[in-house]
Design a protein around this motif. Structure first.
Motif, PDB file in Angstrom:
ATOM      1  N   PHE A   1      46.573  20.583  17.185  1.00 20.71           N
ATOM      2  CA  PHE A   1      46.070  19.972  15.953  1.00 20.71           C
ATOM      3  C   PHE A   1      47.020  18.844  15.562  1.00 20.71           C
ATOM      4  CE2 PHE A   1      44.679  24.327  16.103  1.00 20.71           C
ATOM      5  CZ  PHE A   1      43.395  24.332  15.573  1.00 20.71           C
ATOM      6  N   GLN A   2      46.522  17.610  15.547  1.00 19.09           N
ATOM      7  CA  GLN A   2      47.345  16.474  15.155  1.00 19.09           C
ATOM      8  C   GLN A   2      46.803  15.836  13.885  1.00 19.09           C
ATOM      9  OE1 GLN A   2      47.863  13.577  18.318  1.00 19.09           O
ATOM     10  NE2 GLN A   2      49.613  14.691  19.156  1.00 19.09           N
TER      11      GLN A   2
ATOM     12  N   THR B   1      53.962  19.096  23.237  1.00 11.87           N
ATOM     13  CA  THR B   1      53.155  17.920  22.939  1.00 11.87           C
ATOM     14  C   THR B   1      51.988  17.854  23.924  1.00 11.87           C
ATOM     15  OG1 THR B   1      54.534  16.519  24.367  1.00 11.87           O
ATOM     16  CG2 THR B   1      55.135  16.648  22.017  1.00 11.87           C
ATOM     17  N   GLY B   2      50.948  17.122  23.539  1.00 12.39           N
ATOM     18  CA  GLY B   2      49.742  17.096  24.358  1.00 12.39           C
ATOM     19  C   GLY B   2      49.961  16.583  25.763  1.00 12.39           C
ATOM     20  N   GLY B   3      50.833  15.572  25.913  1.00 13.09           N
ATOM     21  CA  GLY B   3      51.056  14.996  27.218  1.00 13.09           C
ATOM     22  C   GLY B   3      51.709  15.941  28.202  1.00 13.09           C
TER      23      GLY B   3
ATOM     24  N   GLY C   1      47.649  17.243  31.813  1.00 15.66           N
ATOM     25  CA  GLY C   1      46.538  16.356  32.140  1.00 15.66           C
ATOM     26  C   GLY C   1      45.689  16.177  30.898  1.00 15.66           C
ATOM     27  N   ASP C   2      45.807  15.023  30.240  1.00 17.12           N
ATOM     28  CA  ASP C   2      45.146  14.831  28.951  1.00 17.12           C
ATOM     29  C   ASP C   2      44.119  13.703  28.972  1.00 17.12           C
ATOM     30  OD1 ASP C   2      46.866  12.700  29.217  1.00 17.12           O
ATOM     31  OD2 ASP C   2      48.049  13.125  27.430  1.00 17.12           O
ATOM     32  N   GLU C   3      43.630  13.353  30.160  1.00 19.69           N
ATOM     33  CA  GLU C   3      42.650  12.280  30.242  1.00 19.69           C
ATOM     34  C   GLU C   3      41.381  12.592  29.454  1.00 19.69           C
ATOM     35  OE1 GLU C   3      42.741   9.121  31.622  1.00 19.69           O
ATOM     36  OE2 GLU C   3      44.856   9.644  31.544  1.00 19.69           O
TER      37      GLU C   3
ATOM     38  N   VAL D   1      48.443  11.173  19.980  1.00 17.23           N
ATOM     39  CA  VAL D   1      49.802  10.851  20.391  1.00 17.23           C
ATOM     40  C   VAL D   1      50.245  11.911  21.390  1.00 17.23           C
ATOM     41  CG1 VAL D   1      52.183  10.508  19.648  1.00 17.23           C
ATOM     42  CG2 VAL D   1      50.297   9.806  18.149  1.00 17.23           C
ATOM     43  N   PRO D   2      50.535  11.527  22.640  1.00 19.16           N
ATOM     44  CA  PRO D   2      50.866  12.526  23.663  1.00 19.16           C
ATOM     45  C   PRO D   2      52.306  13.009  23.634  1.00 19.16           C
ATOM     46  CG  PRO D   2      50.817  10.343  24.636  1.00 19.16           C
ATOM     47  CD  PRO D   2      50.396  10.175  23.207  1.00 19.16           C
TER      48      PRO D   2
END
Length: 566
Positions: free
Chosen positions: A412-413, A541-543, A548-550, A560-561
């Motif tokens: 959640f960002q 963090t998402g990155g 794999g956050d494509e 924001v990764p």
């Protein structure tokens, strides 16, 4: 440059073999240690020699990282192969067969059930266990189609799907809450071996991941990912709708409008128009209005996109609740069972109120779901972040008790979490994460959020206790970082579930938070409260966490990764 390219091709080409050999070597060392360094020589086959056969050694090796070794070795006893990939597939098939037997027996249990609550629970079991079988089958297909150019994503997909298998089985058991008789216990017994086999499968895959890390092979694919994009570059939704440029919408696949200005008057009608087993982006534009209906996105109806006119203008509402006799899993106003679902500028709500107890506004049971500028409103159990991978950006979620719960890997960002006034003598908890396996990917991660409360909550005297979360399951895991926490949150920070349950085994961490409720000096001191270093925070963090956050980037939403500059 040319020589380096050739070297990389050689490395990539040989990666599968390296991994398989490394797996056998690593675990064979463990086998030899267990036998005092005097492992018998491999049998040459036939005869009555006392040596351990090569196939048996391979089985011991592949089962060594598992928690249920006896179950593992028994499931592979008939496998006449030394190929670790084939052994893993055999293990997955054993779990498929075992769950299939549980489904057959659940039908017999349903026929014998005396009350509707138990029958409803068995219906849920049938549904989620079928999904578990689907995930095991695609995991087996994935193992057989190893792609050395996308190692991280390859392994992560397997871990996510096998984590989902475990969660689905847990969901089956959870469905028997407040039922009478011994059906719940019978179902647990039916699933005992299946749960062990599923855990073993996850352990095998996680061990491969560990070996990749030890050999530092994770970047051999060349860095750039090649995952399928949710939208093509020239897709109208990228250029207009998801960027929210006024009302200049190009042609969606379906338009829903209560005033008759669209193709459909209900959302259900629009969903019914989507092709079965859909794999192309299908955009449903839902015009402003309050839609009182229960909406379900069926399994395999992938890549559906909901676009509204704003979270306060386009609202989908329902009122099913546990107090009203409906199982929590089935109370959702909107249930997403398909993959790559996206929603933007829309609201989901359950209006059952605090007296309805468990009453879900949105349940997400599909992989790679993305939500942007979405309002999710309810009281207890508002958002059931059930399974797989999920991303929420600039959303607002309101509720009272455990109002974000489930066992997905959810990030959640820039979201707002609004605590509402509960019934008398109730405390509030923002999160209740439900991880049960130590290798599962499940976690709730809140980054740069704002945890606040509505005026009615703050005006109540005496003040109502409120906490960041509590451990729903034994290995509950939640990380809150770089977020603004208002002062109404208890200095304890976290609440027990019941007695000492999970206080030593949960994983709760806070990092770089701010606000009157963010102080750590008086937090509970359970063993499960972790000190989060900058390195650990970065890993959530998402990155990094999604490997794999494509799928997030393709949805063209704010993301924001990395750690943020707050």
């Amino acid at each position: 440059m040319g020589d380096d390219g050739k070297k990389k091709k050689i490395l990539i080409g040989g990666l599968a073999s390296v991994l398989l050999v490394a797996m056998v070597i690593c675990v064979t060392v463990g086998v030899e240690r267990n036998s005092g360094g005097n492992a018998a020589a491999p049998s040459t086959g036939g005869g009555s020699g006392g040596g351990i056969s090569t196939a048996n050694k391979a089985v011991h090796a592949i089962c060594s990282p598992t928690d249920y070794k006896e179950t593992c070795e028994s499931s592979l006893s008939g496998a006449n192969t030394t190929d670790p990939k084939e052994l893993i597939k055999v293990a997955f098939n054993a779990a498929v067969n075992n769950i299939g037997e549980a489904i057959k027996n659940s039908a017999l249990l349903k026929d014998a059930a005396a009350d509707n609550s138990t029958k409803d629970a068995l219906d849920i079991c049938n549904d989620v266990l079928e999904s578990a079988i689907d995930d095991l089958k695609r995991a087996g297909d994935k193992v057989g189609a190893f792609d050395a150019t996308k190692v991280d994503e390859y392994v992560e997909d397997l871990k996510v799907w096998l984590s989902a298998v475990i969660t689905y089985q847990e969901t089956c058991i959870d469905a028997f809450e407040n039922t009478t008789g011994d059906t719940a216990e019978k179902m647990k017994n039916l699933l005992k071996t299946a749960r062990e086999l599923s855990s073993n499968g996850l352990a095998m895959v996680s061990d491969v991941s560990s070996i990749i890390g030890q050999l530092q092979l994770g970047n051999l694919g060349g860095g750039a990912t090649t995952s399928r994009r949710l939208f093509s570059n020239d897709d109208w939704i990228n250029r207009r709708v998801l960027k929210g440029r006024g009302k200049a919408y190009a042609k969606p696949n379906a338009v829903v409008a209560q005033d008759g200005s669209g193709q459909f008057k209900t959302i259900k009608e629009a969903i019914d128009s989507v092709p079965k087993n859909n794999e192309k982006t299908f955009v449903i534009y839902i015009k402003a209005g309050v839609y009182k209906e229960h909406v379900e996105i069926p399994k395999k109806m992938n890549k559906i996109v909901f676009i509204g006119d704003g979270p306060l203008k386009t609202r989908i509402t329902g009122s099913k609740s546990f107090a009203g006799g409906v199982k929590t899993f089935q109370t959702a106003t909107v249930a997403v069972n398909a993959e790559e679902f996206t929603a933007k500028n829309i609201g989901f709500e359950n209006t059952a109120g605090a007296e309805g107890h468990q009453a879900v506004a949105l349940r997400v049971s599909g992989d790679k779901a993305v939500f942007y500028n979405v309002a999710i409103d309810g009281y207890q159990d508002t958002l059931y972040a059930h399974n797989y991978r999920q991303f929420y950006s600039d959303c607002s979620i309101s509720g009272t008790i455990d109002f974000i719960f489930g066992d997905s890997l959810s990030l959640f960002q820039n979201c707002k979490f609004i605590v509402r006034k509960p019934m008398d003598n109730q405390a509030c908890m923002v999160t209740a994460q439900g991880r049960v396996d130590p290798r599962s990917v499940g976690a709730i991660v809140i980054q740069n959020g704002h945890i606040t409360a509505e005026a009615a909550f703050l005006a109540t005297k005496p003040a109502i206790d409120a906490y960041l979360g509590r451990p729903w399951k034994e290995l509950s895991r939640t990380i809150i970082m770089q977020s603004d926490i208002d002062g109404f949150i208890s200095p304890d920070g976290w609440s027990p579930w019941m007695g000492n349950f999970a206080l030593d085994t949960c994983y709760y961490g806070e990092y770089q938070n701010r606000g009157a409720g963010s102080g750590l000096a008086n937090r509970v001191t359970w063993k499960g409260i972790k000190k989060i270093t900058p390195e650990i925070a970065q890993s959530w963090t998402g990155g990094v966490a999604f490997k794999g956050d494509e799928w997030i980037k393709a949805a063209r939403v704010p993301y924001v990764p990395t750690l943020m500059k707050i």
